[in-house]
Structure formats: C-alpha cells, structure tokens
Design an enzyme around this catalytic site. Sequence first.
Site, mmCIF file in Angstrom:
data_model
loop_
_atom_site.group_PDB
_atom_site.id
_atom_site.type_symbol
_atom_site.label_atom_id
_atom_site.label_comp_id
_atom_site.label_asym_id
_atom_site.label_seq_id
_atom_site.Cartn_x
_atom_site.Cartn_y
_atom_site.Cartn_z
ATOM 1 C CG ASN A 1 -2.541 0.317 1.157
ATOM 2 O OD1 ASN A 1 -2.983 0.634 0.452
ATOM 3 N ND2 ASN A 1 -2.314 2.027 1.861
ATOM 4 C CG HIS B 1 -8.052 10.871 3.633
ATOM 5 N ND1 HIS B 1 -8.216 12.150 2.541
ATOM 6 C CD2 HIS B 1 -6.269 11.011 3.875
ATOM 7 C CE1 HIS B 1 -6.913 12.738 2.007
ATOM 8 N NE2 HIS B 1 -6.144 11.648 3.077
ATOM 9 C CD GLU C 1 -4.067 15.884 5.033
ATOM 10 O OE1 GLU C 1 -4.110 16.462 6.475
ATOM 11 O OE2 GLU C 1 -3.877 14.268 5.369
ATOM 12 N NE ARG D 1 -7.731 18.252 2.077
ATOM 13 C CZ ARG D 1 -7.500 17.180 3.240
ATOM 14 N NH1 ARG D 1 -7.808 18.068 4.713
ATOM 15 N NH2 ARG D 1 -7.147 16.123 3.246
ATOM 16 N NE ARG E 1 -4.703 11.810 6.295
ATOM 17 C CZ ARG E 1 -3.707 11.511 6.133
ATOM 18 N NH1 ARG E 1 -4.019 10.180 6.146
ATOM 19 N NH2 ARG E 1 -2.929 11.840 5.059
ATOM 20 C CG HIS F 1 -6.502 6.383 3.705
ATOM 21 N ND1 HIS F 1 -6.038 6.336 2.830
ATOM 22 C CD2 HIS F 1 -5.007 7.964 4.943
ATOM 23 C CE1 HIS F 1 -4.497 7.343 2.877
ATOM 24 N NE2 HIS F 1 -4.480 7.680 3.749
ATOM 25 C CG HIS F 2 -3.712 4.525 8.752
ATOM 26 N ND1 HIS F 2 -2.994 4.257 7.271
ATOM 27 C CD2 HIS F 2 -2.929 4.247 10.192
ATOM 28 C CE1 HIS F 2 -1.179 3.309 8.352
ATOM 29 N NE2 HIS F 2 -2.489 3.590 9.977
ATOM 30 C CD GLU G 1 -2.762 0.733 7.321
ATOM 31 O OE1 GLU G 1 -3.909 0.876 7.346
ATOM 32 O OE2 GLU G 1 -2.058 1.013 5.918
ATOM 33 N NE ARG H 1 -1.816 7.033 8.943
ATOM 34 C CZ ARG H 1 -1.663 7.489 7.806
ATOM 35 N NH1 ARG H 1 -1.026 8.331 7.485
ATOM 36 N NH2 ARG H 1 -3.361 7.752 6.412
ATOM 37 N N GLY I 1 1.374 12.421 6.386
ATOM 38 C CA GLY I 1 2.752 12.305 6.862
ATOM 39 C C GLY I 1 3.294 11.815 7.771
#
Length: 928
Positions: A521, A721, A734, A737, A758, A861-862, A891, A901, A904
């Site tokens: 991933n 996310h 991200e 933004r 997030r 997302h995570h 992960e 999280r 980054g």
Amino acid sequence: MNLPTIFNTALRFSKGKTIKNRLLMAPMTTCSGFYDGSVPQELVEYYGKRAQGLGAVIVECCFIEPLGPAFPGALGIDSDKKIPGLARIATAIKQHGALAILQIYHGGRMVEPELIGGKTPVAPSAIAAAREGAAIPRALSSQEVEALITKFGDAVNRAIKAGFDGVEIHGANTYLIQQFFSPHSNRRDDYWGGDREKRSRFPLAVLDITHQMVDRAEASNFIIGYRFSPEEMEKPGITFEDSLYLLDKLAERGLDYIHFSLGHWSRSSIIDLDDQIPLITRYRQAITTTKFLANVPVIGVGGIVNRSDIDQAFDAGYDLLAVGKACIVYPDWYQRMNAGEELRLEMASTQRQVLCIPEPLWHFSLVDAMIRDVQSAGKKFKAGIYHEKVEAEALKLNIDVQLDTDRITDIRLQPDSCLDVDFTQTFEQLRTRMLVANSPYVDAIAGATTQSEALKKAVSRALSTSSKNWVLESGKDLASIEQYDVIVIGSGGAGLAAAINAHDLGAKVVIVERMPTLGGNTIKASVGMNAAETRYQEEKGIHDSKVCFYEETLKGGKYKNDPALLQQFVEKAPDAITWLAQQGITLSDITITGGMSIDRTHRPADRSAVGAFLISGLVKNLNQRHIEVLLDTKAEQIEYHQGKVTGLRVVDEYGESRILQTKAIIVATGGFSANTKMVEHYRPELAGFVTTNHKGATGSGITLLQALGAATVDMAEIQIHPTVEQHSAYLISESIRGGGAILVSQAGDRFCNEMETRDKVSAKIIGLPEHSAWIVFDEQVRSQNKAADEYLAKGFVIQGEGINDLALQIAMDPAALTRTLTTFNQAVRQQHDPQFGRTTALRHPLEQGPFYAIKIAPGVHHTMGGVAITTRAQVLDTQHEPLNGIWAAGEVVGGIHGANRIGGNAVADIIIFGLLAGEQAATWVKTA
C-alpha cells in the site's frame, strides 16, 4: 482417462474437425503487438515454437475494432490489413500439426482511454468497472450495438481468410460480451438489456453472426468455441446459475466447445466462500438437467504444469486442458510431459531469446515472477576467462569475459577484421555499463537494441557457467537456498526497509509477498514523510522540535497513542530521513499536513507523490543487494515451537505448500482497510465506504500473528480520509490542501478549517446535505504539486478559465464561489482566517487562473489498530510478553497513531519501525 489416452486420443468436434489430443496452449496476453495491433515476427516464432506436439494453440485475444484493445500491445483483427500477419501465426502453428484457433474480443469498459487516443471507452451502460481508476464508459446506442455485432462477424471472416481452424468468442474476463450479460454493467432497458433473457441477446447475436460468416465462407468444419467466466464478484453480478442458462442457449445454436476462465482448474465459487466444491464438479452435476450442454466438450485451464495436474483435472471432468505459463517456460512442454519429467515454473534471466519470448511478455509481471536466478553480484564465481559467441542478425563475434570470484573484471572483443565502427562504439558503451554495475542487466544502447541484447546474453552465459562451476567444485547443497536468517512478510515500505537493514547487518533475507508486485500500500502514499529537527528543515530555515511533533501527534491521536511507541517514533524520524538519503532516496522538499503547525512533511524535490518514489528507490537498493523475493506467495503459518521460530509455511500461486526455515520473522503486511468484513466488524457505521487501499490490505498479518497468541490494540480505530475521488477510490493528496487549496460545499461555501485533522474534516463533509464537497485550487497550487497533474491525467479534475466558468461546470452558483474565494483570499493576505481559524497553508491567494475542482467524499484509509509491539518492534502476546523471534512494522502494528493518524506519519512509521525490526531480527539470529 489415463495419461497415454490423454496424449494420443483424438476428439472430434461437432462440425467435424478433429483435434489429435486433449492438450492445448491457452490464450495468454503477450502485449507484444505493434502499436496498431499488427503482428511482429517474434510473435510468429513464439507461437510456432510452442505448437509442437499439442493438439491446438488458442492464440491470444484480438480486438475487433479500434475502441476494443484492453491492454498495451494487443493484437487486432479490426481490418483486412491484419490478415497477412495473423496468417503467419496460423501457418507457424499448423505446420507442427496443431490446430490454430483465434480468440476474438472487445474490451468494452475495461479499455483505458490512453489506449484509444484519449477517447471514452464504450459499454452497454455508463457504469464504470469496479476497479481503481476505472473510467466511466459511454453507453452504446442501439445502432452502435448492431454495428459491433457486424464487426464481430467481420473478425470471424478475417480469421477464416487467415487460415485459422476456428475462433474462440471471448465472453469472459469482464470484457464487452460478458458486460452485456452482466447485471452490474448492463443497466439498459431496451432490446439489449433487462432480465437475464434480454441480457443474453448480445452474446447470442455474436454467435449467430459467427455461424453466418462460417456458412458464407463454406467452412463447414470451422471450430466455434466460447470462453466464459462462471461468476462475478460485483453485486449485482453473474451467478453460476446465470452462466449455465446462457451456455445452454449458446449450445442450442451450436458450439464446438466451452472454455472455463479460471485462475486454477479446481477453483470453487468466488461468491459463496463456504462452498468448496470445484466449479467443474458443480458444472458436471448441473448439465444433466440442461437441454443442450451435456454433449459440448469442456476446456479447463489454470495450474496445469505436471502429469499429476493433468490427471486430476481430467478426473474432475474436463474433456480438454489448456496449458498456460508452463508453455511459456517450456516451449517443448508436451514432449517433456510425454517423457515423464517433473517441472518447475522457473527460468533463468538469460533465457529470453532461447525460449523465443517477446520482450514485452518477458517483462510482464506474471512472467517476470518466474525468473528465479540471482544476479551476478550475489553469486560466487570460479575465477577465469570464459569464451562466448555473440550472435545477432548478421553479427557473429567472440568475446572473452574475465571473472574474479565475485565480479566481472573485464569484457573483451576478440580481434576480427569484420568489426564495424558502429558496433565497436556500442560494445564499449555496454562494456562500461556492465563493469560499473557488475552485471549484464543494464540498459541497452539506443539504436542498437538487438546487438545489445545479444552481447548481454553472451555475458550472462559466461556468468552462469562460472557460477555452476563454483557450486560443483565447492560441494554446496542446493537445498540450502530454502534456509534463511530472516524472513520478511510483506513488501511495502516497512518490509523493504526491514529487509535491506537486516541484509546490511549480515543476515540472509527473503521477502514473501502475497501480491504479484512489490510495493504494497506504500506505493499509493501521496503526501510525504513527517520528521522534526531534520537537516532539510534546517537548510530551509524551518524551526521545529521533536517535542512539538510529539505533542501534535498525541493531540491528533486524541491522546490514545502509546506514549513509549510515540516517543520512539518521534526520536527516530530524522534518522530515518537520513537513512533514506544514504540509500539515494532524498526527501528534501517540505510541506505541511492537517494537524501539524509546522512544515515537517518531507517529499521528493520535484514534489511528486512520495509512495512511488520511495518504493522505486527501495527496490533499486533491494536489487543491488540481490535480496530474494517470492511473489504471489502467501504466508500461511508461522512455525513456532517451544518459544522459538523454526520456519514459515508458505503457499505459492499454484497451491503448493512448503516450509521456509528461519529463526526470525518480520511481519509487515499492512492494515485491513480493504477487508470489508473486518472493517465492518469493528466499525459497522463504515459499511459501504470505499477504500483508498490496495486489495492486499486484508489484515492477513494480524490474523497470522493472532494464531500465535499475539495481542492487538486499537482495532476499532479506523481512519477515513476526507478527500477521496469516489468513482475510482483514489486518494487526493493532502498536499493539495497543504499547498493552499480550499474545500467548498455544493452551495459554494467553505464549511471547515481544511487543515484540521482528517477525522474532523471527514465529519464536516459527511455532515453536508450532499455528503460530498469540492477541492478548489488555482494554477499556483497545481504548479507546485506534481500530484495534481496526475489527477488531471486521470480525469478527476474539472477546469475553468475563470471562477465563473468553473462554477458553471460544477453546477455551483458563480456568485457564491466568487464570494467565497474573495473572503478566503483576504484571509490569506492578512494571514488570519476569522471564519474557521485556519492558521497553516495560507500560502497565497487563489486568484491565478485556470481554476480547478475535484469532487471528493470520505473513504476508509488507514487502520490505526493492529498487533501490540515493544519499542524495538517485537510482537507481544496477550500476556504482554514478547514472542521470541517475531517482529512487526508498519500498518500491521497498533498503538502508534492512537485514534487518528496525522497525514505523513504513516510513511515515517513504516521506515522507522521497519529499520528497527530489521536491525533487531538480524541481531537476534546471531545469538539465537
């Protein structure tokens, strides 16, 4: 059916054509056609070499019209100009006594726009395929459907003219014919869509016109086959009962055979996972009640390599067998089977030309995975000078390859009066590259590819000969290659970093990866890698501190982070940045992500997405160290006895199980975002959310470790996310933004601080009436973020020359959007956002056209939860005691990120704890 019968007994098709035995070469994509789909000579040789002994060769699928190619290098049968090239393939096959059958197809919605000049793919309905990045196709009109049927007929006519003995109608693999029968892709309400009977009309019409073309050509014994995929994963999708219904209707109109499309001949249902009965068994049971299917021969495919496979597949109920990868590796496969050989799907990297494998196919992932030999620097050589011949077209030369015990010391051309100046220059360039790389596997010289490949092949032969001589003289046991100091499970950033570090500390390492490619991933990571107090921050005058980094990560994780793990994470982050730089992976540009107050997100200097850059660099380092990798290999069970690791039981893609011996295992298999059931088990409210993760993120490593009693933490902490393109499930970085973009509702208003964490931004989007929003940015943001160009290329971005133009294109009130941008731009100028309190990434006013917008909504997302580890990455059991010899990183681990999280932090996590795991495992094996 016994083996002599299989090899010698003919089968007579319904139209009268006879196949001399029951073994065929399966249709396999080679990606080797010319740009227009015509046939190169090397493809003629490839098929001709493999036809010997077999009853038939089914040639790879040919697209029937210009909008039909589903992959690069596809062959075409879309014009009469293609007939001569295809005729050469048919002749090459038939001269060996095999039947030549050509597969015909149209890719439909599976066609990538870039393969058809940027045009929109066509399909029964405007429904995108259920895969990442799939384009939304254009629905065919009724007139276009009729025209396509005619084009299938034209293709059949051309196949007859080219001298083929038959065609196989490709109604499988989610291509156009299957799309018409599928309730997922066919939502039409006209003659060509609706209930199952109506959805059958298109494949039946293709079969009808095939018969018409055969009758018109008076080719009475021309073979007509049909390939089908028994089931679809999509909902709604094709069921096995649906397939039986269609096949019986096709058989009523006349079929010579049907061809199962399966990854393995014994595969069971992909819909009902509790039903382990092979589909061929269900098929044989079911056709007793059908009207026409019982007498139609059935071809099985997938996993046919050795005699035992052949016996079992025929006993299961197939009438013929199609052989795939075994025919690539062994062009004389039939003769080897007849002689009773036991084969393995492995090739040396020097064998491409000997095996007549076109270069595009050689680099195809499934073929590349069968190339098992280790490159030169990882081998031992018997020192000496080895004489080899270089032969390429009219070029015939001799070279001397001088080897020391561990490297190439020189490559010399023997004197020859026929040498021309051009080749001498080519030789010198290649010689230099090989000596520098200590390997023949270097880039070819532009304009001299054939000569380059011939020279590289000659040097490879010398290395192979020398290496074998060394093994023979040293008395080494070849079985010892299955013994390792450290086994790393997973090839994402954590796994690769762990493998490289363990290797560098003296361990013999192998990576076990269940997917067909490296990268996990991590390759999808976009924004960057967080670290505080780095030299790159210092160079840019950014004043940061580890204390601040710790506090902001703790706050972002809602104070649920494990304090000891978080402290280790923060302390080791700058060292990880330095380690990457030492490996040639430099992250020197810096931006910011939500939840951070300081620019500390490190990314490549060109501001591209960090994931692909990171994996590319790590893989280069992997290759330089010649670390072994086993792709398409599942880690099934850790052998753990009396408190010690003894091995890892693995199962390869062919279902073969074996134990790799080791003392240390590192689990770096990633999270479980792509495991819908697991996500919903811990967070039922996330049912129906798309995920940004690759399909291998299933939590397999967590399950593997739980079987040993490993503890887990924070399993319900699953991050969504906020900015995910919903059709493709593609994450919008991200960094957009962080580069200054804003989020705007459909009403044209900002609704939150875009740089919040997030979870908070996601909640604000979900709270909007439409549950989605737009990322809006200008040319300045685009030019500073390479990822934006990728989004443009993928078709995610709507562009307007001015604000009004953009607003109209996204159905937004121009006055509202103008007002919102005016207010935000004023906040940027004042560096104060009274509306939502945004204090970071107020980089410049959004006022430089063109303007851009991407529609987004949240996606899974995570997974912050995972197995429990110590600060040295050792896995803990439920009693909080270490499991000896087992480490985990990435992960798959829980506790570091708490309840949320920060963007980054994942890339930092995988490198930091990957390096720690590699170090600890390598140290352990020296004392265990």
